[in-house]
Write a protein that holds these residues in place. Structure first.
Motif, mmCIF file in Angstrom:
data_model
loop_
_atom_site.group_PDB
_atom_site.id
_atom_site.type_symbol
_atom_site.label_atom_id
_atom_site.label_comp_id
_atom_site.label_asym_id
_atom_site.label_seq_id
_atom_site.Cartn_x
_atom_site.Cartn_y
_atom_site.Cartn_z
ATOM 1 N N ASP A 285 0.869 -1.177 0.000
ATOM 2 C CA ASP A 285 0.000 0.000 0.000
ATOM 3 C C ASP A 285 0.909 1.232 0.000
ATOM 4 O O ASP A 285 2.132 1.114 -0.083
ATOM 5 C CB ASP A 285 -0.964 -0.001 1.202
ATOM 6 C CG ASP A 285 -0.239 -0.085 2.537
ATOM 7 O OD1 ASP A 285 0.966 0.274 2.597
ATOM 8 O OD2 ASP A 285 -0.848 -0.512 3.517
ATOM 9 N N TRP A 286 0.304 2.419 0.116
ATOM 10 C CA TRP A 286 1.132 3.632 0.023
ATOM 11 C C TRP A 286 2.077 3.743 1.215
ATOM 12 O O TRP A 286 3.146 4.347 1.108
ATOM 13 C CB TRP A 286 0.244 4.870 -0.075
ATOM 14 C CG TRP A 286 -0.453 4.948 -1.406
ATOM 15 C CD1 TRP A 286 -1.762 4.743 -1.652
ATOM 16 C CD2 TRP A 286 0.166 5.221 -2.675
ATOM 17 N NE1 TRP A 286 -2.030 4.864 -3.006
ATOM 18 C CE2 TRP A 286 -0.863 5.158 -3.650
ATOM 19 C CE3 TRP A 286 1.461 5.501 -3.097
ATOM 20 C CZ2 TRP A 286 -0.623 5.387 -5.006
ATOM 21 C CZ3 TRP A 286 1.703 5.722 -4.449
ATOM 22 C CH2 TRP A 286 0.681 5.670 -5.378
ATOM 23 N N HIS A 287 1.731 3.154 2.339
ATOM 24 C CA HIS A 287 2.611 3.196 3.501
ATOM 25 C C HIS A 287 3.843 2.313 3.285
ATOM 26 O O HIS A 287 4.974 2.739 3.526
ATOM 27 C CB HIS A 287 1.851 2.738 4.746
ATOM 28 C CG HIS A 287 2.683 2.709 5.994
ATOM 29 N ND1 HIS A 287 3.161 3.856 6.601
ATOM 30 C CD2 HIS A 287 3.144 1.660 6.733
ATOM 31 C CE1 HIS A 287 3.872 3.517 7.655
ATOM 32 N NE2 HIS A 287 3.887 2.198 7.757
ATOM 33 N N THR A 288 3.619 1.073 2.826
ATOM 34 C CA THR A 288 4.766 0.189 2.616
ATOM 35 C C THR A 288 5.599 0.656 1.421
ATOM 36 O O THR A 288 6.812 0.457 1.408
ATOM 37 C CB THR A 288 4.302 -1.260 2.386
ATOM 38 O OG1 THR A 288 3.384 -1.290 1.285
ATOM 39 C CG2 THR A 288 3.608 -1.815 3.609
ATOM 40 N N LEU A 289 4.969 1.294 0.441
ATOM 41 C CA LEU A 289 5.734 1.824 -0.700
ATOM 42 C C LEU A 289 6.696 2.892 -0.219
ATOM 43 O O LEU A 289 7.844 2.954 -0.665
ATOM 44 C CB LEU A 289 4.790 2.413 -1.750
ATOM 45 C CG LEU A 289 5.489 3.061 -2.948
ATOM 46 C CD1 LEU A 289 6.108 1.981 -3.850
ATOM 47 C CD2 LEU A 289 4.523 3.907 -3.762
ATOM 48 N N LYS A 290 6.255 3.739 0.727
ATOM 49 C CA LYS A 290 7.102 4.800 1.272
ATOM 50 C C LYS A 290 8.350 4.225 1.928
ATOM 51 O O LYS A 290 9.412 4.841 1.925
ATOM 52 C CB LYS A 290 6.295 5.595 2.297
ATOM 53 C CG LYS A 290 7.048 6.696 3.018
ATOM 54 C CD LYS A 290 6.124 7.450 3.919
ATOM 55 C CE LYS A 290 6.891 8.437 4.788
ATOM 56 N NZ LYS A 290 7.661 7.728 5.831
ATOM 57 N N GLN A 291 8.224 3.007 2.474
ATOM 58 C CA GLN A 291 9.349 2.393 3.163
ATOM 59 C C GLN A 291 10.250 1.605 2.223
ATOM 60 O O GLN A 291 11.277 1.093 2.644
ATOM 61 C CB GLN A 291 8.822 1.455 4.255
ATOM 62 C CG GLN A 291 8.031 2.191 5.344
ATOM 63 C CD GLN A 291 7.392 1.233 6.330
ATOM 64 O OE1 GLN A 291 7.065 0.114 5.987
ATOM 65 N NE2 GLN A 291 7.212 1.683 7.555
ATOM 66 N N ALA A 292 9.831 1.488 0.973
ATOM 67 C CA ALA A 292 10.597 0.669 0.027
ATOM 68 C C ALA A 292 11.939 1.315 -0.312
ATOM 69 O O ALA A 292 12.076 2.510 -0.266
ATOM 70 C CB ALA A 292 9.769 0.470 -1.237
#
Length: 292
Positions: A285-292
């Motif tokens: 999701d957009w949260h896990t994408l930010k952490q990628a």
């Protein structure tokens, strides 16, 4: 509840935070300044106290306990102090102390203090936006903050604050979101980002992406978060990003396509079963994408 009662409760809340973190003599100094400010809100006591705050209290992170965070949420829903320091709390407290007895001039007084303050003072006073009375009257001061090219000042208004989503017009909101990308900031800490997505904002962001691409520059993967629900107008752009060799860009396009009303979006997503499965089961999701 009257505005004055509301302010009094917020003053009590902030003072309690300081009382648990400062020595007795430091807290006595805070109380003395609040009394002086309340006695003469338009006098020199307010700017002097704001200027001396960091020297008197130190700049240690605030770091509220779970119980204190719950009290903060009860007093002001959406209040997020995770980026605040003790001296910032003191400066906000001083501004609130200037409210009683001088309500009509509060917004002008806040604006003057922000404009004359150094960067650290401005950041502190902008963090206080959700706590100030007469929220609409301080809108012009908030607008100055999101026009700033100084990233910490911009982020003090835009990030982790309920104030913009509650008070900003659509035009101001859109300006704030686009400005984040212009100055190299991020969108994820903006509260209610998804709820306030709109067609004009999507168009502005796609225009911005085209300008960046024409100049041979990269585009933040976060940009497509605000485009997805209006993606049927920008399928060519989403396909271009989906076919990017960058895994983060491809994932951002897939997330945007997952919210796109165009039936062809599903066809594109099904061309990458593993990626589409990760979105469906919540692993991407957009949260896990930010952490990628």
């Amino acid at each position: 509840m009257s505005t004055t009662t509301d302010v009094t409760q917020r003053i009590t809340l902030l003072r309690d935070w300081l009382a648990h973190r400062l020595a007795a003599e430091q807290l006595a100094w805070i109380d003395e300044q609040c009394t002086r400010i309340a006695t003469s809100p338009a006098g020199s006591a307010l700017p002097v106290a704001i200027g001396l705050a960091s020297r008197r209290t130190g700049k240690q992170p605030l770091m509220l306990s779970d119980e204190e965070r719950a009290a903060a949420e009860a007093a002001r829903p959406g209040l997020d102090t995770s980026a605040w320091s003790v001296e910032q709390v003191a400066r906000i407290l001083f501004v609130l102390a200037s409210y009683a007895g001088a309500e009509d001039s509060f917004a002008a007084r806040l604006g003057a203090r922000v404009r004359s303050g150094e960067i650290g003072e401005q950041v502190a006073l902008y963090h206080g936006l959700p706590l100030y009375p007469q929220a609409v009257s301080v809108l012009a001061t908030a607008a100055e903050g999101i026009r700033s090219a100084v990233q910490p000042i911009y982020e003090a208004v835009a990030h982790r604050s309920p104030y913009p989503s509650e008070q900003f017009s659509e035009a101001m909101w859109n300006q704030m979101v686009v400005k984040a990308l212009f100055i190299g900031s991020t969108l994820a800490p903006i509260q209610k980002l998804d709820e306030r997505r709109n067609a004009d904002l999507a168009r502005m962001l796609v225009d911005y992406a085209h300008e960046r691409w024409a100049a041979g520059r990269t585009v933040s993967a976060e940009l497509w978060r605000c485009v997805g629900p209006f993606g049927d107008r920008y399928m060519d752009d989403l396909l271009r990003v989906f076919e990017s060799p960058s895994n983060v860009e491809r994932q951002s396009a897939a997330l945007a396509l997952s919210e796109c009303p165009d039936p062809d979006a599903l066809v594109v997503l099904e061309s990458d079963p593993a990626l589409w499965r990760n979105i469906r089961n919540g692993r991407l999701d957009w949260h896990t994408l930010k952490q990628a």
